[in-house]
Enzyme design. Structure first.
Site, short mmCIF file in Angstrom:
data_model
loop_
_atom_site.label_atom_id
_atom_site.label_comp_id
_atom_site.label_asym_id
_atom_site.label_seq_id
_atom_site.Cartn_x
_atom_site.Cartn_y
_atom_site.Cartn_z
N CYS A 63 0.82 -1.22 0.00
CA CYS A 63 0.00 0.00 0.00
C CYS A 63 0.85 1.27 0.00
O CYS A 63 1.64 1.50 0.91
CB CYS A 63 -0.90 -0.03 1.24
SG CYS A 63 -1.86 1.47 1.46
N TRP A 96 -7.79 -7.27 4.90
CA TRP A 96 -6.37 -7.51 5.23
C TRP A 96 -6.27 -8.50 6.38
O TRP A 96 -6.97 -8.38 7.38
CB TRP A 96 -5.67 -6.20 5.62
CG TRP A 96 -5.68 -5.17 4.55
CD1 TRP A 96 -6.33 -3.96 4.60
CD2 TRP A 96 -5.03 -5.22 3.27
NE1 TRP A 96 -6.11 -3.27 3.42
CE2 TRP A 96 -5.32 -4.02 2.59
CE3 TRP A 96 -4.23 -6.17 2.63
CZ2 TRP A 96 -4.84 -3.74 1.32
CZ3 TRP A 96 -3.76 -5.89 1.36
CH2 TRP A 96 -4.06 -4.69 0.72
N ARG A 125 -14.66 1.10 5.28
CA ARG A 125 -13.66 0.13 4.85
C ARG A 125 -12.56 0.03 5.91
O ARG A 125 -12.21 1.02 6.54
CB ARG A 125 -13.08 0.55 3.51
CG ARG A 125 -14.14 0.92 2.50
CD ARG A 125 -13.54 1.25 1.17
NE ARG A 125 -13.09 0.04 0.51
CZ ARG A 125 -13.87 -0.71 -0.28
NH1 ARG A 125 -15.12 -0.36 -0.50
NH2 ARG A 125 -13.41 -1.81 -0.84
N THR A 127 -9.26 0.04 6.15
CA THR A 127 -8.06 0.34 5.36
C THR A 127 -6.80 0.38 6.22
O THR A 127 -6.85 0.53 7.45
CB THR A 127 -8.21 1.71 4.66
OG1 THR A 127 -8.48 2.70 5.67
CG2 THR A 127 -9.31 1.72 3.64
N GLU A 143 -5.69 8.07 8.47
CA GLU A 143 -5.43 8.93 7.31
C GLU A 143 -3.93 9.16 7.20
O GLU A 143 -3.32 9.87 8.02
CB GLU A 143 -6.19 10.25 7.46
CG GLU A 143 -5.88 11.28 6.39
CD GLU A 143 -5.89 10.71 4.97
OE1 GLU A 143 -6.91 10.13 4.55
OE2 GLU A 143 -4.85 10.82 4.28
N SER A 144 -3.34 8.58 6.17
CA SER A 144 -1.88 8.60 6.07
C SER A 144 -1.30 10.01 5.92
O SER A 144 -0.21 10.28 6.41
CB SER A 144 -1.42 7.71 4.91
OG SER A 144 -1.93 8.19 3.69
N TYR A 190 -4.76 4.52 -9.35
CA TYR A 190 -5.92 3.74 -8.88
C TYR A 190 -7.15 4.08 -9.72
O TYR A 190 -7.96 3.20 -10.04
CB TYR A 190 -6.21 4.02 -7.40
CG TYR A 190 -5.28 3.26 -6.48
CD1 TYR A 190 -5.66 2.03 -5.95
CD2 TYR A 190 -4.02 3.76 -6.15
CE1 TYR A 190 -4.81 1.32 -5.11
CE2 TYR A 190 -3.16 3.06 -5.33
CZ TYR A 190 -3.56 1.84 -4.81
OH TYR A 190 -2.72 1.13 -4.00
N1 LIG Z 1 -7.09 7.68 2.99
C1 LIG Z 1 -6.42 6.54 3.30
C2 LIG Z 1 -6.50 5.51 2.17
C3 LIG Z 1 -5.88 4.21 2.55
C4 LIG Z 1 -6.28 3.09 1.58
O1 LIG Z 1 -7.13 3.26 0.69
N2 LIG Z 1 -5.66 1.90 1.77
C5 LIG Z 1 -5.95 0.74 0.94
C6 LIG Z 1 -4.73 -0.05 0.61
S1 LIG Z 1 -3.64 0.76 -0.52
C7 LIG Z 1 -6.86 -0.22 1.69
O2 LIG Z 1 -6.59 -0.52 2.84
N3 LIG Z 1 -7.90 -0.75 1.02
C8 LIG Z 1 -8.76 -1.75 1.58
C9 LIG Z 1 -10.21 -1.43 1.30
O3 LIG Z 1 -10.48 -0.41 0.68
O4 LIG Z 1 -11.06 -2.19 1.71
C10 LIG Z 1 -4.99 6.91 3.63
O5 LIG Z 1 -4.34 7.57 2.80
O6 LIG Z 1 -4.57 6.59 4.71
#
Ligand SMILES: N[C@@H](CCC(=O)N[C@@H](CS)C(=O)NCC(=O)O)C(=O)O
Length: 315
Positions: A63, A96, A125, A127, A143-144, A190
């Protein structure tokens, strides 16, 4: 994804699309900030003071968003202060999954269980990345962009660092470049990969190569980093997408007008960032390839390509 704290089967890694078939990324749900003294940050609640050993990062090498938090942890010498758990590269039907079963910190198997530990009725989600507070057993932030900024500033007294990723004198220039990079490049790949219409894909594809061309032109004057001599947040943002470009986005996300290796300045720049001490350890190409090529909706066979030749990455 989670709906009212329950994992729902009606879940697609492709995420949401808009009316034109364009990919829509979810807005992050936890927006608190670690600060030096625990005062509230720009959003969310206070009470998250910078303390050694109190916080933990959940990430995945696949990621780019999680990887940027890993990069800052290294660059700011926070390895001894903030622990890390890495998820498996392959997104399962339950999202995950932890490699060690269960996760040694919270004793659960899936990332979505971390979210329901923090909020038993969470909807959204699950994430990565997640910044976890062991003391209050909750999520500080998922939030990264915010995590990058808080790790850059909050731990100065505990781990003094010479590097400042968002220096005040060029903050506006960093903000502008970050915005330009986000939609068209970091999220642009993406948008290309997860588009569900030809039109949305082509729009994203054009944006991605506009950014590649723009970055190449910017670096043509011989500057070391995007804003000059200093490595900043913008470099972290550019790097996480550049390093995934040839092994993942060129093939799996159909961003195939050119490869990173076709851009001489960008390639030299990517290698320069990779050679910054600590950064190489945040990159796992095998994990990245296995992760992206396991997205069934885009690659039903799950076959992971053998190439490309990445010998330029060797130190
Ligand atoms: N806004 C979030 C986005 C994080 C994100 O979309 N992560 C993806 C992996 S690259 C994820 O965990 N996706 C799993 C899902 O959407 O269910 C950030 O930047 O922290």
């Amino acid at each position: 994804m989670l709906v009212d704290g329950k994992w729902t089967k009606d879940w697609q890694p492709v995420q949401a699309t808009d009316a034109k078939g364009g990919f829509v990324r979810q807005v992050s749900g936890f927006r608190n900030w670690i600060t030096a003294d625990g005062a509230p940050g720009p959003t969310g609640d206070g009470g998250f003071a910078a303390v050694a050993g109190r916080y933990h990062l959940y990430v995945g090498y696949i990621c780019p968003w999680a990887s940027r938090t890993l990069m800052v942890r290294k660059l700011k010498h926070l390895e001894g202060l903030i622990g890390v758990t890495v998820v498996e590269p392959v997104l399962t039907d339950q999202g995950w999954e932890f490699a060690s079963d269960p996760d040694p910190l919270n004793h659960v198997r899936y990332m979505h269980e971390i979210y329901t530990l923090a909020d038993p009725r969470y909807s959204g989600r699950a994430t990565i990345p997640v910044l976890w507070d062991k003391e209050r057993a909750t999520i500080v932030s998922n939030e990264s962009a915010d995590i990058v900024r808080m790790l850059d500033t909050a731990f100065e007294a505990l781990a003094p660092a010479s590097l400042e990723l968002y220096p005040a004198d060029i903050a506006d220039a960093i903000d502008d470049l970050n915005d330009w990079l986000y939609d068209g490049f970091n999220n642009g790949v993406y948008r290309a990969g997860f588009a569900t219409t030809q039109e949305a894909y082509e729009e994203a594809f054009t944006d991605v190569f506009d950014r590649m061309d723009g970055l190449e032109a910017r670096l043509a004057d011989g500057r070391a980093f995007l804003h000059g001599d200093r490595l900043t947040e913008s470099d972290i943002r550019a790097f996480v997408t550049l390093i995934r470009f040839d092994p993942a986005y060129h093939g799996q996300f159909k961003c195939n007008r050119a490869r990173l290796v076709d851009y001489p300045h960008l390639l030299a720049y990517t290698r320069r960032v990779l050679d910054v001490p600590g950064i190489r350890e945040t990159v796992d190409i095998d994990h990245i390839k296995r992760g992206y090529y396991s997205i069934k909706a885009l690659n039903p066979s799950g076959i992971v390509p053998v190439g490309p030749d990445l010998s330029w990455m060797e130190s």
